[in-house]
Each structure stands twice: as structure tokens, then as C-alpha cells.
Design a protein around this motif. Structure first.
Motif, PDB file in Angstrom:
ATOM      1  N   GLU A 378     -32.069  15.664   6.653  1.00 40.51           N
ATOM      2  CA  GLU A 378     -31.246  16.826   6.364  1.00 40.51           C
ATOM      3  C   GLU A 378     -30.261  16.448   5.253  1.00 40.51           C
ATOM      4  OE1 GLU A 378     -30.620  19.680   9.806  1.00 40.51           O
ATOM      5  OE2 GLU A 378     -28.548  19.101   9.388  1.00 40.51           O
ATOM      6  N   GLN A 379     -29.686  17.454   4.589  1.00 39.64           N
ATOM      7  CA  GLN A 379     -28.686  17.226   3.540  1.00 39.64           C
ATOM      8  C   GLN A 379     -27.375  17.893   3.924  1.00 39.64           C
ATOM      9  OE1 GLN A 379     -31.002  18.944   0.160  1.00 39.64           O
ATOM     10  NE2 GLN A 379     -30.332  17.120  -0.922  1.00 39.64           N
ATOM     11  N   ALA A 380     -27.034  17.888   5.170  1.00 41.31           N
ATOM     12  CA  ALA A 380     -25.956  18.743   5.663  1.00 41.31           C
ATOM     13  C   ALA A 380     -24.600  18.055   5.763  1.00 41.31           C
ATOM     14  CB  ALA A 380     -26.348  19.329   7.027  1.00 41.31           C
ATOM     15  N   ASP A 381     -24.426  16.899   5.108  1.00 42.01           N
ATOM     16  CA  ASP A 381     -23.143  16.195   5.174  1.00 42.01           C
ATOM     17  C   ASP A 381     -22.337  16.322   3.887  1.00 42.01           C
ATOM     18  OD1 ASP A 381     -23.907  15.398   7.673  1.00 42.01           O
ATOM     19  OD2 ASP A 381     -24.373  13.334   7.122  1.00 42.01           O
ATOM     20  N   LEU A 382     -22.772  17.166   2.956  1.00 38.91           N
ATOM     21  CA  LEU A 382     -22.076  17.251   1.674  1.00 38.91           C
ATOM     22  C   LEU A 382     -20.636  17.735   1.833  1.00 38.91           C
ATOM     23  CD1 LEU A 382     -21.911  17.110  -1.367  1.00 38.91           C
ATOM     24  CD2 LEU A 382     -23.053  19.339  -1.498  1.00 38.91           C
ATOM     25  N   LEU A 383     -20.434  18.792   2.594  1.00 33.64           N
ATOM     26  CA  LEU A 383     -19.072  19.292   2.758  1.00 33.64           C
ATOM     27  C   LEU A 383     -18.218  18.327   3.568  1.00 33.64           C
ATOM     28  CD1 LEU A 383     -19.607  23.133   3.292  1.00 33.64           C
ATOM     29  CD2 LEU A 383     -19.041  21.887   1.202  1.00 33.64           C
ATOM     30  N   GLN A 384     -18.842  17.608   4.521  1.00 30.67           N
ATOM     31  CA  GLN A 384     -18.101  16.575   5.247  1.00 30.67           C
ATOM     32  C   GLN A 384     -17.669  15.470   4.285  1.00 30.67           C
ATOM     33  OE1 GLN A 384     -18.518  13.942   9.304  1.00 30.67           O
ATOM     34  NE2 GLN A 384     -20.333  14.061   8.043  1.00 30.67           N
ATOM     35  N   ALA A 385     -18.570  15.068   3.398  1.00 29.49           N
ATOM     36  CA  ALA A 385     -18.224  14.032   2.419  1.00 29.49           C
ATOM     37  C   ALA A 385     -17.117  14.506   1.484  1.00 29.49           C
ATOM     38  CB  ALA A 385     -19.465  13.641   1.615  1.00 29.49           C
ATOM     39  N   MET A 386     -17.162  15.781   1.124  1.00 26.98           N
ATOM     40  CA  MET A 386     -16.188  16.319   0.182  1.00 26.98           C
ATOM     41  C   MET A 386     -14.814  16.522   0.823  1.00 26.98           C
ATOM     42  SD  MET A 386     -16.104  17.395  -3.078  1.00 26.98           S
ATOM     43  CE  MET A 386     -17.685  18.060  -3.580  1.00 26.98           C
ATOM     44  N   TYR A 387     -14.798  17.048   2.051  1.00 28.23           N
ATOM     45  CA  TYR A 387     -13.526  17.494   2.621  1.00 28.23           C
ATOM     46  C   TYR A 387     -13.224  16.941   4.016  1.00 28.23           C
ATOM     47  CZ  TYR A 387     -13.981  21.033  -1.047  1.00 28.23           C
ATOM     48  OH  TYR A 387     -14.129  21.674  -2.239  1.00 28.23           O
ATOM     49  N   GLY A 388     -14.092  16.092   4.562  1.00 28.35           N
ATOM     50  CA  GLY A 388     -13.955  15.734   5.971  1.00 28.35           C
ATOM     51  C   GLY A 388     -12.898  14.703   6.289  1.00 28.35           C
ATOM     52  N   ARG A 389     -11.677  14.900   5.771  1.00 32.19           N
ATOM     53  CA  ARG A 389     -10.557  14.015   6.082  1.00 32.19           C
ATOM     54  C   ARG A 389      -9.284  14.853   6.141  1.00 32.19           C
ATOM     55  NH1 ARG A 389     -14.174  12.249   2.965  1.00 32.19           N
ATOM     56  NH2 ARG A 389     -13.320  13.337   1.155  1.00 32.19           N
ATOM     57  N   ASN A 390      -8.277  14.362   6.844  1.00 35.07           N
ATOM     58  CA  ASN A 390      -7.021  15.110   6.868  1.00 35.07           C
ATOM     59  C   ASN A 390      -6.273  14.917   5.553  1.00 35.07           C
ATOM     60  OD1 ASN A 390      -6.464  12.305   7.882  1.00 35.07           O
ATOM     61  ND2 ASN A 390      -4.355  13.042   7.750  1.00 35.07           N
ATOM     62  N   GLY A 391      -5.509  15.930   5.180  1.00 33.40           N
ATOM     63  CA  GLY A 391      -4.738  15.846   3.948  1.00 33.40           C
ATOM     64  C   GLY A 391      -5.627  15.964   2.722  1.00 33.40           C
ATOM     65  N   GLU A 392      -4.997  15.804   1.573  1.00 33.79           N
ATOM     66  CA  GLU A 392      -5.735  15.801   0.308  1.00 33.79           C
ATOM     67  C   GLU A 392      -6.226  14.380   0.060  1.00 33.79           C
ATOM     68  OE1 GLU A 392      -6.538  18.304  -1.505  1.00 33.79           O
ATOM     69  OE2 GLU A 392      -5.331  19.894  -0.592  1.00 33.79           O
ATOM     70  N   ALA A 393      -7.503  14.151   0.349  1.00 32.66           N
ATOM     71  CA  ALA A 393      -8.054  12.795   0.269  1.00 32.66           C
ATOM     72  C   ALA A 393      -9.366  12.823  -0.515  1.00 32.66           C
ATOM     73  CB  ALA A 393      -8.279  12.218   1.672  1.00 32.66           C
ATOM     74  N   PRO A 394      -9.301  12.976  -1.832  1.00 33.20           N
ATOM     75  CA  PRO A 394     -10.523  13.109  -2.640  1.00 33.20           C
ATOM     76  C   PRO A 394     -11.306  11.804  -2.714  1.00 33.20           C
ATOM     77  CG  PRO A 394      -8.608  12.920  -4.069  1.00 33.20           C
ATOM     78  CD  PRO A 394      -8.079  13.022  -2.659  1.00 33.20           C
ATOM     79  N   VAL A 395     -12.630  11.928  -2.608  1.00 36.56           N
ATOM     80  CA  VAL A 395     -13.519  10.765  -2.658  1.00 36.56           C
ATOM     81  C   VAL A 395     -14.696  11.085  -3.569  1.00 36.56           C
ATOM     82  CG1 VAL A 395     -15.111   9.331  -1.312  1.00 36.56           C
ATOM     83  CG2 VAL A 395     -12.888   9.922  -0.367  1.00 36.56           C
ATOM     84  N   PRO A 396     -15.045  10.199  -4.500  1.00 36.58           N
ATOM     85  CA  PRO A 396     -16.243  10.412  -5.327  1.00 36.58           C
ATOM     86  C   PRO A 396     -17.502  10.425  -4.458  1.00 36.58           C
ATOM     87  CG  PRO A 396     -14.880   8.642  -6.202  1.00 36.58           C
ATOM     88  CD  PRO A 396     -14.343   8.966  -4.853  1.00 36.58           C
ATOM     89  N   ILE A 397     -18.507  11.205  -4.881  1.00 36.37           N
ATOM     90  CA  ILE A 397     -19.757  11.329  -4.140  1.00 36.37           C
ATOM     91  C   ILE A 397     -20.917  11.129  -5.100  1.00 36.37           C
ATOM     92  CG2 ILE A 397     -21.188  12.806  -2.680  1.00 36.37           C
ATOM     93  CD1 ILE A 397     -18.629  14.366  -1.970  1.00 36.37           C
ATOM     94  N   VAL A 398     -21.845  10.249  -4.711  1.00 30.78           N
ATOM     95  CA  VAL A 398     -23.036   9.939  -5.500  1.00 30.78           C
ATOM     96  C   VAL A 398     -24.254  10.153  -4.608  1.00 30.78           C
ATOM     97  CG1 VAL A 398     -24.303   8.103  -6.695  1.00 30.78           C
ATOM     98  CG2 VAL A 398     -21.823   8.273  -6.952  1.00 30.78           C
TER      99      VAL A 398
END
Length: 643
Positions: A378-398
Motif C-alpha cells: 500500500e502507499q497510504a503513509d504519505l500523509l503520516q510522513a508529511m504531517y504525522g507529528r505534533n507541532g510544526e515538524a517538517p521532514v523531507p520525504i523521498v
């Protein structure tokens, strides 16, 4: 297994030589350009091993290939039941291919459950090889067959080859001191020998593999070899198989080089080791076993000679905690998991964002939510990777696009993490992790230089002239903070999850400072240097763009090729970087009247694209645990073009 690929002209000569050496009087041989084979049986029948061996020999022969292993989540599901069916599909060809194929040309069914679970995918006219010994009344009743499908006419549209595989295997091994049950375990090798004869696969590699695998049990090794040879000889002598087939090497597909068959997880492992060597840093993996990511832990544990340290933690949180500690200590730090594990690691990922330390978080996505479908993709973790943390915590995604591309994706994730001092999420999935394809082994001079400079001394002068070390004084180009190794004299500094003061790194509750730090961390991620998005639009006149990411690359590209062959004009683009997006993505999207985004989720990339660029992107979604089929996508894209 590696193979040296010569020039196309050399390969053509080699193919002719092979035909000339065929012994006179042999059975009819037909040349095919591609074949799709599916081995299916109980999870204890060795179908994954059988498929893997056939794949290895096919890779060494020089065919292009793509595989799709499919197995139950249960460690040992009830024998003979539909939930216990394990299968392995292999697509190999004399030309460039991108998917494991939509429908098998050959199905090897080891029992009634395997037949029933897979027959719907098999087109009429295909070959079906069935192990008749397993079609007992009780076995058929287990899966709901009221009468034998081998006798009731339901398989009349197929070329069925009834073979008593179990009986013939036991007979072939009668001279060995094995019980009947032990002898029966070799029936998968009999099937492998038969298919190897049918498709002219090399045998030397399998024979060497069996001797190595059972080196401590030579009797078992010889028994498996005997079963393998018996299957080959049966194909050669029986009247039921009047034809064998040849699929020539993919002479025009591969540039000259040394190739090997590689799975996504193995390519990721090698990419991580290569990145650590190119960075001149020790590699540290803190991980907790979870399907389908565990193979990375298993593989990396074998490479202590390259400075790799692996830690199998007691849980997901401990795994990433140890990895983050290793990052603080100056290692290239990695943690691996699948979707549910990312949820558990989210707090520590947020800590890594605050600490601004390089950390690779590898998510081999699987069907969810919760435990979900552990062995399905499945490819269903994209939004978790993008936003799945408290606060503003940006993380690069590859995200890698193919099994072999996992090597490059690992190198790219390491480059970003080390250059910008940030955790990076790499999103692979079960399809890529377990699937395989040929991979050209790169030369050392082709690998990027990832070396970093640790902080060596004071980097800031106070108003009174005192020279001090400020852990959050940033590089003006990358906004990365210095990486100071603990124990370095004069570089003592405080770390923790509470907000830091800009520059000094002291604890700060000042509202204006927090606002500045949040915006600075976001600006650092937004400023990451990623390549522009490349668009494949041969006519430069397409009005429809299909945009993908991750493992949908193969099915999308195969579907686009079909449509172009039929005369349709359609453009294709595929994202590797999902945060930040390539800077030209908006201009690309707005060049087209229609944008279609196929995903193995309910539209997560489409949601991001629509929100950020105000583009009316259309989703085409699938969440059944299996990859898209090319024909299915081609139909959907044709409807989009015509709609």
C-alpha cells in the motif's frame, strides 16, 4: 548472482551460438518475447524459494525481469486452505519490462487451494500445471470444490498438464534414506526442474545454491538435486510437454556493465552501506523487526566488515531512540519500520527535527490501518510522513520507484540528511521491498561524495570578544546547524526537546524566538536542493498528464506505453521528492488540461497537489493490497483522455 552484459551485437552472436548447439532430434522449440509464470502452493511448499531460484537463473541468462512474491501473513496458515496459499509471479522478457505482469501465461498449482486462489487471474489458453497427487476429496472439500476441477470440464479452456509431482518426486528419491514426508518436501525442486526445462533456464546456479544451502546436510542436498534433475528429465521425455520455449536475453535493454538480480530491501541495504562509505561515517541501524522491513536488519547485520552496527531493539521506540543517539554521536543513523512502527516513532522523529540531526527513517509501507495487511502492499503513509507529528515538524520525504532504484533513493536520502542536518523519511513499500529486477552495479566513481565536516572549534564571538561554540549557528546556504561530536573539547552544548534559542541553543520560551525557529526549520526543508521534475511527453502536445510516485511507476509507465502504441497522446511524470516538491512542479501541472494521479491509497498525493497548487487533479485509487495492473490503468487513463 551477477552476470556480465556484453554489447548487443555480442549478445546476438551468443544467442545464435546457443541455437546451433541444440542437440538434433530435440522437441519443438518456440521463441517467445516474454513469459509470465506464477508458482502457487501452500506456504510450506517452498514457492518463494522456487520462484527465487527461477528468477536468479533468469537474471544470469540476461533477461529483463520483474517479480511479485505474494504470501500469507500467518507464519503457518492451515495447510490446504485459501488463506494459506503462497505464490510467486515472475515476468521475464527479451526487452525492457516494468511490471510482474497482469496475468500469468503459466500457473503451477501445487494443490486445489492454489488453483482456486489463482485461477481467476489466468487467461483462457494459458498453461496450467497441477500436482494431481494433492487433489484428494478432502483437500478439494477444504476449498469448496464439490467435484474435481480436473474432471468436471471447468478447465477445458486451458492447456492443463496433470502431473503427479509428489509421487514422481518420492520415486526419484527412493534410493535415498529419507522418509516419505522428507522426500515430499523436494517436490518444489521437481517443479523447478520441469519449468527450467520448459524455458531453457540455466541449471548450474541452482545446483550450486542447493549444495551451499545444505552443505551441512549433504544427503538432503543430493536429494534436492536429484528431484531437480528428475523434473528436468521428465520434461525432456514426457509426451505431455511436446514444446519447450526460449526467451532470448534482453540484448537492447541493458547498457554494458555487471548486473545482478536485486530486491528492493537488498538494494536499500546496499545503498545505506554505500552511503556510509561515501560519507566516511560508521553506519548504525536501530530497528525492531516488522514485516516487510525486517530483511534490511537481517542484511545489514552481515556487514560488520564495513563498519555497520545493528541493534535489534525491544520495541520501535527504543530502536529509533538508539538511532538518534548514534546520530548525535556522529554516525550515519538509520531506523527501519513499516506503517504502524512509524506511528510509534513519531515523537522521536519530532525530537530529531528539534535537535536538527541527520537520521534516516525508512518506512516499508504495507496495508493498514493498525496491523492491517502485513504482507500486502500500500502507499497510504504519505500523509503520516508529511504531517504525522505534533507541532510544526517538517521532514523531507523521498520515494524510490523500482526495486533497483531503492539503492539510489537511499543514497539521496543520506545526502539530504547529512547536508541539511535533518531526519529524512524514505517511503518504500511491500511491492518494491519483495519484488526484484536486474540492477547494474555502479562503479565507485559514479557514487556521490557525501563527506561532511564536523565542528572543530568555536564559531561565534561574543560582544566581549570571547570565542564560543553556538550549536544553532547556521550555514547561510543550507540553514544547517553544525554537527558537533560529543567529547570534543570546547564544543559542549545542550540538547533536548524544549525549544532552543536561535544561535546559542539555550532553552527558550520566548514567543518571538519560537516563531523564528519554526519558520527557520520550515525554510530549511523548503530550501533543499532537489532536481526539477522531468516530464516524458514525446509529442510535446499531450493534454493529459499522469503523475505518480513510488512503486506505481512500473504499472503507470506500462499503461502509458500501451496508450501511445494505440496512438494516444499522454504525458507522464514521476516524483521522487515529495517534500519539498520539485520547484517546477506547479508549472508542469498547469501545462496540462487534465492531471490524473494513480495511487495505492485514497488520494493522498492528489490531496496535497490540489491543496498546494489549486489544480483539479483527478485521483485513481486502489487499496486491495496488490499493485496496479497495466491494463487496468490503461483503461482508466483512456477514459480520462476521452472524458
Amino acid at each position: 548472482m551477477t552476470s556480465k552484459v556484453s554489447s548487443p551485437a555480442e549478445q546476438a552472436d551468443e544467442a545464435v551460438v546457443g541455437e546451433q548447439r541444440r542437440p538434433p532430434g530435440a522437441k519443438d522449440v518456440r521463441r517467445l518475447d516474454r513469459v509470465i509464470i506464477r508458482f502457487a502452493g501452500d506456504s510450506g511448499d517452498g514457492m518463494q524459494l522456487t520462484g527465487d531460484r527461477f528468477t536468479s537463473e533468469t537474471a544470469s541468462f540476461g533477461n529483463d525481469l520483474s517479480t511479485l512474491p505474494n504470501f500469507p501473513a500467518e507464519i503457518r496458515a492451515p495447510a490446504g486452505t485459501l488463506p494459506g496459499v503462497s505464490s510467486f509471479q515472475l515476468h521475464f522478457a527479451d526487452h525492457d519490462i516494468l511490471t510482474p505482469g497482469d496475468a500469468p501465461n503459466v500457473l503451477v498449482a501445487m494443490n486445489p487451494a492454489a488453483l482456486k486462489a489463482n485461477i481467476a487471474d489466468v487467461p483462457r489458453g494459458a498453461e496450467i500445471i497441477v500436482n494431481t497427487d494433492e487433489f484428494t476429496k478432502r483437500a478439494m472439500q477444504k476449498v469448496g470444490y464439490a467435484a474435481s476441477p480436473l474432471e468436471d470440464g471447468s478447465l477445458d479452456g486451458y492447456n492443463v498438464h496433470p502431473v503427479p509431482l509428489t509421487t514422481m518426486t518420492v520415486e526419484a528419491l527412493k534410493d535415498f534414506e529419507l522418509s516419505r514426508k522428507e522426500a515430499e518436501r523436494s517436490k518444489n525442486m521437481f517443479a523447478l526442474g520441469l519449468l527450467s526445462w520448459m524455458y531453457h533456464r540455466p541449471t548450474e546456479g541452482t545446483e550450486k545454491f542447493l549444495r551451499t544451502k545444505f552443505a551441512k546436510k549433504p544427503e538432503i542436498a543430493e536429494a534436492n538435486l536429484a528431484a531437480f534433475r528428475a523434473g528436468w528429465n521428465f520434461g525432456e521425455t514426457t509426451e505431455d510437454f511436446a514444446v519447450s520455449y526460449e526467451v532470448a536475453p534482453a540484448s537492447k535493454t541493458f547498457p554494458t556493465g555487471t548486473y545482478r538480480n536485486i530486491s528492493g530491501n537488498l538494494a536499500l541495504s546496499y545503498g545505506l552501506v554505500a552511503a556510509s562509505r561515501q560519507a566516511d561515517l560508521p553506519l548504525y541501524l536501530g530497528s525492531y523487526p516488522i514485516t516487510p522491513a525486517s530483511d534490511i536488519l537481517h542484511e545489514l547485520s552481515k556487514h560488520k566488515n564495513f563498519g555497520v552496527r545493528t541493534f535489534q531493539a525491544e520495541d520501535e521506540i527504543a530502536g529509533i531512540g538508539a538511532a538518534l543517539g548514534a546520530a548525535f554521536g556522529g554516525s550515519l543513523a538509520v531506523t527501519t519500520t513499516s506503517g504502524p512502527g512509524v506511528a510509534l516513532k513519531s515523537e522521536t522523529i519530532g525530537l530529531a527535527v528539534s535537535l536538527e540531526l541527520p537520521l534516516l527513517v525508512i518506512d516499508i509501507q504495507r496495508g493498514g490501518p493498525s496491523t492491517g495487511l502485513p504482507t500486502k502492499t500500500e502507499q497510504a503513509d504519505l500523509l503520516q510522513a508529511m504531517y504525522g507529528r505534533n507541532g510544526e515538524a517538517p521532514v523531507p520525504i523521498v520515494a524510490p520507484r523500482t526495486p533497483a532504484d531503492c539503492f539510489e533513493a537511499a543514497m539521496e536520502a543520506a545526502r539530504i540528511a547529512l547536508t541539511y542536518r535533518t531526519p529524512v523519511l524514505l517511503l518504500s513499500d511491500g511491492y518494491l521491498a519483495n519484488g526484484s529486477e536486474p540492477w547494474r552495479i555502479p562503479e565507485l566513481d559514479e557514487l556521490p561524495d557525501l563527506r561532511v565536516q564536523f565542528a572543530q572549534g568555536p564559531n561565534h564571538t561574543l560582544d566581549d570578544g570571547t570565542e564560543v561554540f553556538w550549536p544553532y549557528k547556521r550555514d547561510p546556504g543550507t540553514l544547517a546547524r553544525p554537527w558537533a561530536i560529543p567529547g570534543t573539547p570546547g564544543l559542549e552544548h545542550r540538547i533536548g526537546g524544549i525549544e532552543k534559542q536561535d544561535g546559542s541553543g539555550n532553552i527558550s520560551y520566548d514567543p518571538a524566538n519560537h516563531d523564528f525557529m519554526v519558520r527557520t526549520r520550515q525554510a530549511k526543508i523548503d530550501g533543499i536542493d532537489v532536481p526539477d521534475l522531468e516530464v516524458d511527453d514525446p509529442t510535446d502536445s499531450a493534454r493529459t498528464l499522469v503523475l505518480g510516485w513510488g512503486s506505481t511507476y512500473g504499472p503507470i509507465t506500462a499503461a502509458v506505453r500501451r496508450l501511445r502504441t494505440a496512438g494516444e497522446r499522454i504525458a507522464q511524470a514521476h516524483l521522487r521528492h515529495l517534500n519539498p516538491f520539485p520547484r517546477n512542479l506547479e508549472s508542469v501541472l498547469k501545462r496540462y488540461d487534465k492531471v490524473v494521479i494513480p495511487e495505492m491509497n485514497l488520494g493522498q498525493l492528489a490531496t496535497l497537489v490540489r491543496a498546494r497548487y489549486l489544480v483539479d487533479a483527478h485521483s485513481y485509487n486502489q487499496v486491495n493490497g496488490m499493485p496496479f495492473k497495466a491494463e487496468q490503468l490503461a483503461t482508466a487513463l483512456k477514459e480520462a483522455i476521452d472524458g
